[in-house]
Design an enzyme around this catalytic site. Structure first.
Site, short mmCIF file in Angstrom:
data_model
loop_
_atom_site.label_atom_id
_atom_site.label_comp_id
_atom_site.label_asym_id
_atom_site.label_seq_id
_atom_site.Cartn_x
_atom_site.Cartn_y
_atom_site.Cartn_z
N HIS A 297 0.82 -1.22 0.00
CA HIS A 297 0.00 0.00 0.00
C HIS A 297 0.85 1.26 0.00
O HIS A 297 1.85 1.37 0.68
CB HIS A 297 -1.09 -0.01 1.08
CG HIS A 297 -0.64 0.01 2.51
ND1 HIS A 297 -0.35 1.17 3.18
CD2 HIS A 297 -0.48 -0.99 3.41
CE1 HIS A 297 -0.03 0.88 4.44
NE2 HIS A 297 -0.09 -0.42 4.61
N ASP A 309 5.84 0.66 7.09
CA ASP A 309 4.39 0.44 6.87
C ASP A 309 3.86 1.52 5.95
O ASP A 309 3.44 2.57 6.41
CB ASP A 309 3.65 0.44 8.20
CG ASP A 309 2.19 0.05 8.03
OD1 ASP A 309 1.81 -0.42 6.94
OD2 ASP A 309 1.42 0.23 8.99
N GLU A 343 -5.16 2.01 2.49
CA GLU A 343 -5.20 0.82 3.34
C GLU A 343 -5.44 1.20 4.80
O GLU A 343 -6.24 0.60 5.49
CB GLU A 343 -3.88 0.02 3.23
CG GLU A 343 -3.96 -1.36 3.87
CD GLU A 343 -3.64 -1.40 5.37
OE1 GLU A 343 -3.96 -2.40 6.00
OE2 GLU A 343 -3.11 -0.42 5.91
N GLU A 344 -4.73 2.23 5.26
CA GLU A 344 -4.78 2.56 6.68
C GLU A 344 -6.15 3.11 7.10
O GLU A 344 -6.51 3.02 8.26
CB GLU A 344 -3.68 3.56 7.05
CG GLU A 344 -2.26 3.05 6.82
CD GLU A 344 -1.85 1.93 7.76
OE1 GLU A 344 -2.69 1.47 8.56
OE2 GLU A 344 -0.69 1.50 7.69
N ASP A 371 2.94 -6.45 3.61
CA ASP A 371 2.53 -5.38 4.53
C ASP A 371 2.83 -5.79 5.97
O ASP A 371 1.99 -5.64 6.85
CB ASP A 371 1.04 -5.06 4.33
CG ASP A 371 0.61 -3.83 5.13
OD1 ASP A 371 1.49 -3.07 5.57
OD2 ASP A 371 -0.61 -3.64 5.30
N HIS A 443 3.25 2.73 12.94
CA HIS A 443 2.29 3.81 13.23
C HIS A 443 2.83 4.87 14.21
O HIS A 443 2.04 5.57 14.84
CB HIS A 443 0.95 3.25 13.77
CG HIS A 443 0.19 2.42 12.78
ND1 HIS A 443 -1.12 2.02 12.97
CD2 HIS A 443 0.55 1.89 11.58
CE1 HIS A 443 -1.51 1.30 11.94
NE2 HIS A 443 -0.52 1.20 11.08
ZN LIG Z 1 0.31 -1.40 6.41
#
Ligand SMILES: [Zn+2]
Length: 487
Positions: A297, A309, A343-344, A371, A443
């Site tokens: 992503h 990520d 995606e998130e 991912d 994150h």
């Molecule tokens: Zn991800």
């Protein structure tokens, strides 16, 4: 795993028997080519991937030049344009598939403890937190309320009366011990449910705001953001992740008496924005309308630069096209790179793609998604029937020099963006990577390029390239394997 490996060993003999039969059959008949992909070709693909810096250069651009790529942000648009350009430059057939995405803006978030047992006169304590995706704002000057700490949903409902008008803090700790034992996914899953649904539950009880203990293993007082989800027609409340250390502080103080917090959150949700999935086809020489999807992503959270990520995943997937371009190699079927958007924020890019496929889902031979971060790839996750494992042996043989030899069979979605394809029966694959430290950075503001080992990135490109080519070049697709949709 043990019984799967035994099955793999047993069935391997059958595969070799089949290979000889297929080879002699194609010698006898001049019609069509029924050969399995050649081991020497798979080795060349691996070596090419391991000696290429293309994916690293793309990752550097994505993270250092473009930066965080939140849904709806100008950075995500820039990443989409850049990927489309660079894949076109490789000679791939690039399409931008329009998809609406959420557009949420973080703004500032601040909190301090303004009342607690033993508080010296004139003293407050500043806390480290960050709002969750989908959070609403507090009043402009912030709010002030008592904090109630709950362990889980049952505990919340047992304290429903106190929750009304309060700031509810969910204290679900990420189990790093579980992650250390190789089970980072389940460790994440059991803690992240409170980030996903906790604020909504608290809102339904009339809470003024909801906080969750940061989901992750880091102990550097770093808050981990992520999406929180509201029920239909529910008015969002301010929601934030509080650093694990500050959650512990509140637990200690709350054991002595009432704790009061001032909280300011500026988050806002804007109208949906326009975005795109980047689709780049590397055409098949025999069945160009059949596909093996290889993906990651393009969007990311906004605190760090989305290096692990999912910068790593999306550049590794694109690196498959570069490796094949370098070798001037096409498989029987088309290898389709997809850089997913959103995606998130719930995967609207993946939903758009799945809807667009319609009945052509039967032409999707397999789907691969990376991912799970930048750890060392130790093999592949494969959502396939047990009987298919033996057929994958040439892939792990070719990947043995990079140590990616384990195939772990799965009965679930191995990636959120390919989950709808998998639910419709498409066999799903992912690099199997070491995730023991992944949730330290995931994150957070610390998800930056320095967390990526260039060698492991090359190994991911190698694993995905060998697998994608193998699946796309076999005479037949592996049997369908519908998994239960988790979305
Ligand atoms: Zn991800």
């Amino acid at each position: 795993m043990t019984s799967d490996m035994k099955t793999a060993g047993l069935a391997l003999t059958l595969v070799f028997a089949g290979l000889i039969a297929a080879a002699s059959a194609s010698a006898e008949t001049s019609q069509g080519d029924h050969r399995e992909p050649d081991a020497a070709v798979l080795s060349r693909i691996r070596s090419t991937a391991m000696s290429s810096d293309w994916a690293w250069d793309e990752l550097e651009t994505l993270t250092d030049t473009i930066g965080p790529r939140l849904s709806g942000s100008p950075q995500l648009s820039a990443a989409i344009d850049r990927f489309a350009h660079d894949l076109r430059a490789l000679g791939a057939e690039v399409t931008l598939q329009p998809s609406k995405v959420d557009h949420w803006v973080r703004g500032e978030s601040q909190a301090e403890l303004v009342g607690y047992p033993g508080q010296p006169p004139g003293v407050t304590q500043r806390l480290h937190l960050t709002s969750l995706g989908g959070s609403s704002a507090t009043a402009a000057g912030g709010i002030e309320a008592n904090v109630i700490v709950v362990r889980d949903f049952g505990d919340l409902h047992a304290h429903a009366t106190e929750a009304r008008g309060a700031i509810v803090l969910f204290d679900a700790r990420f189990d790093q011990g579980l992650a250390d034992s190789g089970q980072a996914g389940p460790a994440y899953g059991q803690a992240v449910q409170y980030r996903g649904k906790g604020p909504s539950e608290a809102a339904s009880l009339g809470a003024a705001a909801a906080l969750v203990r940061s989901v992750g293993g880091a102990d550097y007082r770093l808050p981990h953001t992520g999406l929180t989800q509201w029920s239909d027609h529910q008015a969002p409340i301010p929601a934030a992740a509080l650093s694990s250390e500050d959650t512990d502080l509140i637990l200690r103080l709350a054991a002595r008496g009432p704790v009061r917090m001032r909280l300011l959150v500026e988050a806002q949700t804007l109208p949906d924005a326009d975005s795109f999935n980047v689709i780049a086809d590397w055409p098949g020489y025999e069945s160009p309308n059949e596909y093996v999807v290889v993906s990651g992503h393009l969007d990311s959270w906004d605190l760090g630069t989305g290096a692990t990520d999912d910068g790593v995943g999306v550049v590794a997937a694109a690196g498959v096209i570069q490796a094949l371009q370098h070798l001037k190699l096409h498989a029987r079927r088309t290898i389709r790179f997809i850089g997913w958007t959103d995606e998130e924020f719930g995967g609207r890019g993946a939903d758009t793609y799945f809807t667009s496929v319609g009945p052509a889902i039967s032409d999707h031979c397999a789907a691969i998604e990376s991912d799970a971060g930048a750890g060392r790839p130790v093999g592949l996750l494969a959502a396939v029937p047990k009987e298919s494992l033996a057929a994958l042996r040439p892939v792990t043989d070719a990947l043995a020099p990079v140590g990616a030899t384990v195939i772990l069979r799965q009965d679930r979605a191995v990636g959120t963006d390919i989950a709808p394809l998998q639910a419709a029966g498409v066999p799903g694959f992912a690099p199997f990577v070491d995730t023991r430290r992944y949730f330290d950075y995931h994150h957070t503001a610390a998800d930056t390029l320095d967390k990526v080992d260039p060698h492991y990135l090359q190994s991911q490109v190698a694993a995905m390239s060998v697998l994608a080519y193998f699946l796309a070049d076999r005479p037949d697709c592996l049997p369908r394997y519908p998994i239960k949709s988790e979305r």
